[in-house]
Design an enzyme around this catalytic site. Sequence first.
Site, short mmCIF file in Angstrom:
data_model
loop_
_atom_site.label_atom_id
_atom_site.label_comp_id
_atom_site.label_asym_id
_atom_site.label_seq_id
_atom_site.Cartn_x
_atom_site.Cartn_y
_atom_site.Cartn_z
N ARG A 1 0.90 -1.32 -0.04
CA ARG A 1 -0.10 0.01 0.22
C ARG A 1 0.94 1.37 -0.02
NH1 ARG A 1 -5.12 -1.01 1.55
NH2 ARG A 1 -5.44 1.02 2.21
N TRP B 1 2.98 5.99 1.94
CA TRP B 1 3.15 6.39 0.57
C TRP B 1 2.70 7.91 0.66
CZ3 TRP B 1 -0.01 9.05 -3.06
CH2 TRP B 1 0.42 8.97 -4.45
N GLU C 1 -2.42 -1.91 -21.93
CA GLU C 1 -2.18 -2.69 -20.56
C GLU C 1 -0.61 -3.13 -20.76
OE1 GLU C 1 -2.99 -2.94 -17.87
OE2 GLU C 1 -2.18 -4.73 -16.99
#
Length: 622
Positions: free
Chosen positions: A27, A74, A493
Site C-alpha cells: 500500500r 506512501w 496494458e
Amino acid sequence: MCGIIGYLGERNINEVILRGLERLEYRGYDSCGICVVCNGKLEYKKIEGRLHKLKEMLARDPLAGNIGIGHTRWATHGVPNEINAHPQFDCKKNIAVVHNGIIENYHTLRQWLSSRGHQFISDTDTEVIPHLIEEYYHGNFLAAVQHALPLLEGTYGLAIITTYEPNKIFVARRGSPLILGIGTGGEFIVASDATAIIDWTRKVTYLSDDEIVVIEKGNYFITNSKNETIIKDTEEVLMDLAEIEKGGYPHFMLKEIFEQPETITNTLRGRILKDNNQVRLGGLETEIIIDDKKIKAKDYLVNVDRIVISACGTSWHAGLVGEYLLESLARVPTEVEYASELRYRTMIKLPNMAVFVISQSGETADTLAVLRKAKEMGIPVFGIVNVVGSTIARETHAGIYLHCGSEIGVASTKAFTSQVAVLTLLSLFLAQRRNILHDTVRHEIVSALLRIPTQIELILRKKDEIKRIAEKYHTFNNFLYLGRGINFPVALEGALKLKEISYIHAEGYPAAEMKHGPIALIDKNMPVVVIATDTDDIIYEKVLNNIEEVKSRGGNTIIIATEGNTGICRLADEVIYVPKTKDILTPLLNVIPLQLLAYYIAVKRGCDVDKPRHLAKSVTVE
Ligand code: G6P
C-alpha cells in the site's frame, strides 16, 4: 495508500506489528514507523525507506509493550523522510497517530492551531490530527476525538494511542478501509486490510465511515462523533494464508502471472452450466431496489440501454476490453470512463442505464467516488471487484466477484485476466437473455473460454524464450505497443506493465493511429511490440500493413502472433506465438507474453518488481 495497523495483546508487539506492516507494504513503502505505550510513555521508531530497515533496528533494539500502532507510508504531503513518517504526534508527545488518507483542510487547521500555540514539525497533513485532539482534550480522550474528527475534511483511517489512556487504542475511519480483528484471550488487531490480520485471527468486523472504535483488553465498543452506540456483526475471513506468500517464486508478480490458469478457472467456476453452456452469475441474483420497486439485478440489467464502465489503471483497461465484449456480444452501448475524470464530470442519467465499477482492491478512491455519485443520482451501480468485503463491494447495488485470490504484486496481472473473464461472462449472459447470440456461436465461445486456462499454460511454458527477448531489449529506453480492435486495450496494458515496473517509457496505441504521430519516433532505437494474432476479419491484414510501415522505417518488431503463422516471421525481429482462440477471447491470451516481457525486462534492469518506485497497489487517496 499507506497501511496502518494497531495491536493490543500479549504477543511480542514488534513481531505482530512488523508482520502486519510487511503484509501492508504494497500500500506504500517510502517510510515506516512503529509506536508503543511502555510504562505509560510513548516509545517509537520511524525511518525513511523500506520496512527491512525498521526490522533491523527493532531486532537490535526491540520495543516493549502490549499496545502499539504501525504505519507504512506512501507520501502525499511532505517528502518521504523520518520526520514526515508516521506516527505523528502532538506537542507534548502524548498522542500518537497513524493515518491513511488525506486531510484536505489541513492548511486551515494548521494555521488555526498554530495561532493557538501548537508547534508543527512535519510537512504532513496528518500532524494536525494529534494537535487537534490535544486542543480538545480536557480529561476525556474519546470526547476529544469525537470533537476533533468532524472538523477534518477529507479521508482518514486512523489508529491512535495516548499516554492519557494508556490501555486503549482509538480507531476511526472515513473513506479509508479499516478492519478490526477480534482474537482470543482478549487481544485485538486493527488494520487497513485483512492480510495483516489473518495470521492471528479470522474473526473480523469491517468498520464503516464515521465510526470510532475504542479497544481495550478483552473489550471494544463502536460509537461515532455523536456518541451513539453502534452494534455490528462479526464475520469470518476465508482468505488462504498460502495466497499471500510467494510460494517459491522470486516475486509476487511472477507467481501471480503463473497462477492465471488456476485463477481464471476459479473465476469461471460454477458460472457456466454444464448441460447447456448457459451463463449464470450468482451475484446478479441479488434483489435491488430501483424507483421503490424490488427487482433482481439480472432482470434490471437485461433491459439496460446503456452501460457506463468506470475504473482506474489496469482495471480501466479491462473495462475497455469489456466495451468491445458488451457491444459485440450483447449489443449494449457501452462507454468507459476514467473514474478520476468521471467523478468531476457532468454525469447524465438516462432511463435504463447502469454503471459498472471495476476494481481489484475495491478501495480505489476515485472509483468509489464515481460509485457514490451515481448512487446519489439514482443510477444502479454494479461492481466487478476482487477483494471480498471491500468498500466498493459493499456499497454497490450488486456485483460479480473475481475470485482470483489476493493480488500482492503492485503491477496487476491475474486480476486483469479475471476482470476480462467476468466481462466475457457478463456479455454472454446478457446476450443469452436478450436472445442475441445464436446457440451455436454461444457454444463455440463458451467452449473456447473453457480452453483458455490450458492455453495460458502453453504460453507460460515459453517463459525462457520471452526472457531471452527481454534480455536482448532491456537497455532500450522507449517502447511502442500497437494493437487493434479488442487488442488495442491489451497494447495499453502491455505498455503500462512495462513502464510501471521497469521505468521504461512505453506507449500503447491503436495500430492504425501510429501514422498520425508516433511513426515519427520510429527508428532502430524504438522497439515496437505488435499484437497481430489472427482474426477472422480484415483487421489482421491492416495490422500487417502497420508492421510493414514500422519495418520500412528501421524499427525492431516483437510480434505476438497466432501459433502456426510462419509467414509473419518475415516482418518480425522476434515472434512470440500464442494458441488460436476466438477473436473476442484473444486479450486473455495476448496479455500473458506482455506481462512476462515486462517482468523479465524489469528484473534484468535490477528494478524492484513487486514494489515499483512511487506506486502503490491500493490508491485510497485522490
Ligand atoms: C493502482 C495500481 C494498479 C491498479 C489501479 C486500480 O494504480 O497500481 O495496478 O490497476 O490502482 O486499482 P483497483 O484496485 O481499483 O483495480
